[in-house]
Design an enzyme around this catalytic site. Structure first.
Site, mmCIF file in Angstrom:
data_model
loop_
_atom_site.group_PDB
_atom_site.id
_atom_site.type_symbol
_atom_site.label_atom_id
_atom_site.label_comp_id
_atom_site.label_asym_id
_atom_site.label_seq_id
_atom_site.Cartn_x
_atom_site.Cartn_y
_atom_site.Cartn_z
ATOM 1 C CB THR A 56 -0.875 -0.141 1.166
ATOM 2 O OG1 THR A 56 -1.493 1.316 1.327
ATOM 3 C CG2 THR A 56 -0.129 -0.434 2.567
ATOM 4 C CD GLU B 92 -2.302 5.370 4.533
ATOM 5 O OE1 GLU B 92 -2.012 5.467 5.624
ATOM 6 O OE2 GLU B 92 -2.652 6.340 3.808
ATOM 7 C CE1 TYR C 216 -3.768 -1.692 6.018
ATOM 8 C CE2 TYR C 216 -2.921 0.248 5.456
ATOM 9 C CZ TYR C 216 -3.405 -0.842 4.815
ATOM 10 O OH TYR C 216 -3.893 -1.284 3.731
ATOM 11 C CE LYS D 104 -1.866 -4.259 3.647
ATOM 12 N NZ LYS D 104 -2.477 -5.307 2.844
#
Ligand code: NAP
Ligand code: F7E
Length: 350
Positions: free
Chosen positions: A125, A127, A149, A153
């Site tokens: 991602t 992010e 998160y 990841k």
């Protein structure tokens, strides 16, 4: 016939990818986790619920992962399951790490031991770039995660690279920027907005409560992004790719487009609520997809205004249909607040 195993088939991307692979002639297996109330609305919405084989898997449970690989005998595994909501990862950092981070290693270890020739796609991602810069991000940009998160990841992302190098697994990381659709979960900001604007335009609600509306995101259309996942696994050798639109917009701009569509002024229907602010937010994301364009032949088609319109039209149609007594597969009915609004409306009409 090729076999594909999709983890998280009940989610937005899982459902679209299942449809895409069925159309390509794959036999599709999908994992779901045991919930007190089944959650198959997206597969039903796309009309493919009866065409996929469902297998119970929880990423917290290694044995269920091994079992799913043994039963499905996949050529390709798409690991889309995750605790995917950034906001919730601040409230549940340990569960997010276990599911979104360690869950991936359970898959990699299972593949290494029982199915080393399987091709593996990992849902990485944007992010992971974090709140570190205000220029576009590519495969070469340094990662600097800003949430539990994103940290989970990034761990998974690195483990995929390590397994590729150490054991020669065909494993790819798709670094996908935000992608949305009418099947997006209601807690994510775009769908939260289109769902609320639909209700406001039909007189069922009057305002929407949001957090940081100055954040910028690179939003694309989910059905196009699942094709990129497949393309990565069709290449000669495994690699990591950014999938994005290279456009960035604030939440305010999304509000403007959505409210404009129904002829309303967004500023009259917004309340900023601290509850939706994150302890740290990512302020700017814009992805450079040049490598995907040249290696995969992939590029985005649906742009910002069209995306907002697709989502809005679909939410207006759903609220309109449901309040006129039509029943269909939908998520809003499972949320307490939405349920109250509909019950009130139906009582008033009677
Ligand atoms: P989503 O709609 O939230 O779907 C997540 C899926 O994971 C659901 O099927 C969910 O099952 C499943 N899941 C959650 N916890 C699990 C567990 N412990 N064991 C097994 N399954 C579990 O997410 P999405 O938007 O489709 O995204 C797909 C993947 O791409 C995710 O890994 C996400 O982090 C990543 N990603 C998404 C975006 C984006 O913009 N959409 C961008 C980059 C990366 P339930 O239905 O039971 O909850
Ligand atoms: O937030 C701001 C919020 O939750 C977008 C996931 O798919 O994409 C997604 O993560 C922005 C943030 O998506 C509200 O602070 C303001 O700046 O829709 P979101 P996300 O956090 O970008 C990435 C690529 C993933 O990998 C994730 O899995 O919107 N914002 N007000 C709000 N966000 C929410 N959810 N709700 C609000 O009320």
């Amino acid at each position: 016939m090729k076999h594909a195993l999709i983890t998280g088939i009940t989610g937005q991307d899982g459902a679209y990818l299942a449809k895409f692979l069925l159309n390509k002639g794959y036999k599709v297996f999908g994992t779901y986790r045991r919930l007190s109330t089944p959650n198959f609305w997206r597969l039903q919405y796309l009309g493919i619920f009866d065409q996929v084989e469902l297998l119970p898997v929880d990423l917290l449970d290694s044995f269920s992962i091994i079992e799913s690989i043994k039963i499905s005998k996949p050529d390709e595994i798409y690991n889309l399951a995750a605790q995917s909501f950034v906001g919730a990862s601040f409230e549940q950092p340990l569960a997010s790490a276990e599911i979104t981070g360690l869950g991936v290693v359970k898959f990699l270890e299972s593949i290494r031991n029982i199915a080393p020739d399987v091709k593996f796609y990992q849902a990485s991602t944007s992010e992971m770039f974090g709140d570190n810069q205000f220029t576009e991000q590519s495969e070469e940009t340094i990662f600097d995660p800003s949430s539990p998160y994103a940290a989970a990841k990034l761990y998974a992302h690195n483990m995929v690279k390590i397994y590729r190098k150490a054991y020669g697994l065909f494993a790819c990381n798709g670094i996908l920027f935000n992608h949305e659709s009418p099947l997006r979960g209601l807690e994510f900001v775009t769908r939260k907005i289109t769902n609320a604007v639909a209700k406001i335009s039909l007189g069922l609600e009057d305002h929407i409560e949001l957090g940081n509306i100055d954040a910028k995101r690179d939003w694309g259309f989910a059905p196009e992004y699942v094709e990129a996942m497949w393309l990565m696994l069709q290449q000669k050798s495994p690699d990591d790719y950014v999938i994005a639109t290279n456009e960035t917009h604030t939440i305010k701009e999304f509000l403007e487009v959505a409210f404009d569509f129904v002829g309303l002024d967004w500023e009259k229907h917004i309340k900023i609520d601290e509850r939706f602010m994150r302890p740290v937010d990512v302020r700017y994301l814009r992805g450079n997809f040049q490598k995907s364009k040249s290696d995969l032949g992939w590029e985005p088609k649906t742009r910002f205004n069209d995306l907002a319109e697709i989502m809005l039209k679909s939410d207006i149609e759903r609220w309109d249909n449901w309040s006129n007594g039509k029943h269909f597969a939908w998520d809003a009915w499972n949320y307490p607040n939405e349920k109250k609004i509909l019950s009130r409306k139906l009582k008033l009409d009677r």
